[in-house]
Design an enzyme around this catalytic site. Structure first.
Site, PDB file in Angstrom:
ATOM      1  N   ASN A   1       0.860  -1.186   0.000  1.00 25.04           N
ATOM      2  CA  ASN A   1       0.000   0.000   0.000  1.00 25.04           C
ATOM      3  C   ASN A   1       0.894   1.233   0.000  1.00 25.04           C
ATOM      4  O   ASN A   1       1.383   1.652   1.045  1.00 25.04           O
ATOM      5  CB  ASN A   1      -0.921   0.008   1.221  1.00 25.04           C
ATOM      6  CG  ASN A   1      -1.811   1.243   1.251  1.00 25.04           C
ATOM      7  OD1 ASN A   1      -2.103   1.828   0.206  1.00 25.04           O
ATOM      8  ND2 ASN A   1      -2.218   1.657   2.446  1.00 25.04           N
ATOM      9  N   ILE A   2       1.152   1.786  -1.169  1.00 27.15           N
ATOM     10  CA  ILE A   2       2.029   2.952  -1.283  1.00 27.15           C
ATOM     11  C   ILE A   2       1.179   4.209  -1.114  1.00 27.15           C
ATOM     12  O   ILE A   2       0.251   4.438  -1.901  1.00 27.15           O
ATOM     13  CB  ILE A   2       2.729   2.965  -2.651  1.00 27.15           C
ATOM     14  CG1 ILE A   2       3.503   1.656  -2.858  1.00 27.15           C
ATOM     15  CG2 ILE A   2       3.675   4.169  -2.766  1.00 27.15           C
ATOM     16  CD1 ILE A   2       3.991   1.445  -4.268  1.00 27.15           C
TER      17      ILE A   2
ATOM     18  N   CYS B   1      15.943   4.618   1.603  1.00 31.13           N
ATOM     19  CA  CYS B   1      15.078   3.817   2.465  1.00 31.13           C
ATOM     20  C   CYS B   1      15.990   2.769   3.103  1.00 31.13           C
ATOM     21  O   CYS B   1      17.076   3.120   3.557  1.00 31.13           O
ATOM     22  CB  CYS B   1      13.913   3.216   1.670  1.00 31.13           C
ATOM     23  SG  CYS B   1      14.389   2.346   0.156  1.00 31.13           S
TER      24      CYS B   1
END
Length: 213
Positions: A123-124, A148
Site C-alpha cells: 500500500n504505497i 530507504c
C-alpha cells in the site's frame, strides 16, 4: 656462505641475492631498511580516508542522489557530497549515529515514513509520495540524498514518480526501477508509478542546475 643448499652467496650490505626466499635475499642492514619502509607505508595507508558509498548508491540528477541505508562506514563518502538534506522514507526513528552525523555536518533530515509490505499487501501512500516530491524538487534542499532500507522499492517508487514529471517514457522508468530492484522488482510498484497523477505537481521545476552548498 651457502643458504638452504643454494649456491648463491649472501651479498654485502644490501646486495640482492637471487634464487632465495624473500627473508634471505637481503643482508641484515638492507632488511632493517626494508622493514622501516614497509612500516611507513602501513602508516600512510592507515592515514588515508576510504570513500565507501552506501548500498545501491547512484546519482539521479544534478544535486539528487539515491541509496540504501547509510552506515558509519559511508559517512566519509557522504561528507564528500556536501549534502544539505536527506530524504528518509522509512517509519523507524533515525539511528543515533546517523543523527549525530547530520547534526555535525549541518544536514537537514526530512522523514516520510512508509511501511514496508510485501505483495500482495503493498500500500504505497500517494499523498506521502507527493509531499516527498515537493521536498525533492525544492532546489534549496539540494544536494539531497533519498534513501530507504535497501534503496529499491520505496526509493525506486519516488524516483519513478520524479521521472514521470521529467517526461520519461514508462519503459525507461521501469528499466531504471528494475536495475536497482533486480530480482525483487514488484509489479505493484510499477503499477503505482504508471497510475501516479502528476497534474498537481506540474508547476514545480523538474530540471536542476549543478548545485553546491
Amino acid at each position: 656462505m651457502k643458504v638452504d643448499g643454494s649456491s648463491d652467496l649472501v651479498g654485502e650490505s644490501g646486495t640482492v641475492i637471487e634464487g632465495l626466499s624473500e627473508y634471505y635475499r637481503y643482508s641484515p642492514p638492507a632488511k632493517v631498511a626494508i622493514g622501516e619502509e614497509r612500516e611507513r607505508e602501513r602508516e600512510r595507508e592507515g592515514e588515508e580516508e576510504l570513500f565507501v558509498p552506501p548500498l545501491n548508491f547512484a546519482m539521479v540528477d544534478n544535486g539528487i542522489f539515491r541509496s540504501g541505508f547509510p552506515d558509519i562506514a559511508n559517512f566519509t563518502f557522504l561528507q564528500s557530497l556536501s549534502l544539505r538534506s536527506i530524504l528518509y522514507l522509512c517509519p523507524e526513528p533515525y539511528p543515533e549515529a546517523n543523527s549525530d552525523f547530520l547534526k555535525d555536518n549541518g544536514v537537514q533530515l526530512f522523514q516520510f515514513g512508509m511501511e514496508m509490505c510485501k505483495e500482495p499487501f503493498v500500500n504505497i501512500p500517494e499523498e506521502t509520495i507527493r509531499e516527498a516530491l515537493k521536498v525533492l524538487l525544492d532546489v534549496r534542499n539540494h544536494p539531497i540524498l533519498i534513501h530507504c532500507k535497501r534503496g529499491k522499492h520505496r526509493t525506486g517508487c519516488l524516483v519513478g514518480c520524479l521521472r514521470k514529471l521529467q517526461r520519461w517514457c514508462l519503459s525507461s522508468i521501469f528499466d531504471e526501477y528494475q536495475r536497482f530492484a533486480a530480482a525483487k522488482a514488484r509489479v505493484s510498484d510499477q503499477r503505482f508509478m504508471e497510475l501516479f497523477d502528476i497534474s498537481s505537481l506540474k508547476n514545480l521545476p523538474v530540471s536542476f542546475p549543478c548545485s553546491s552548498r
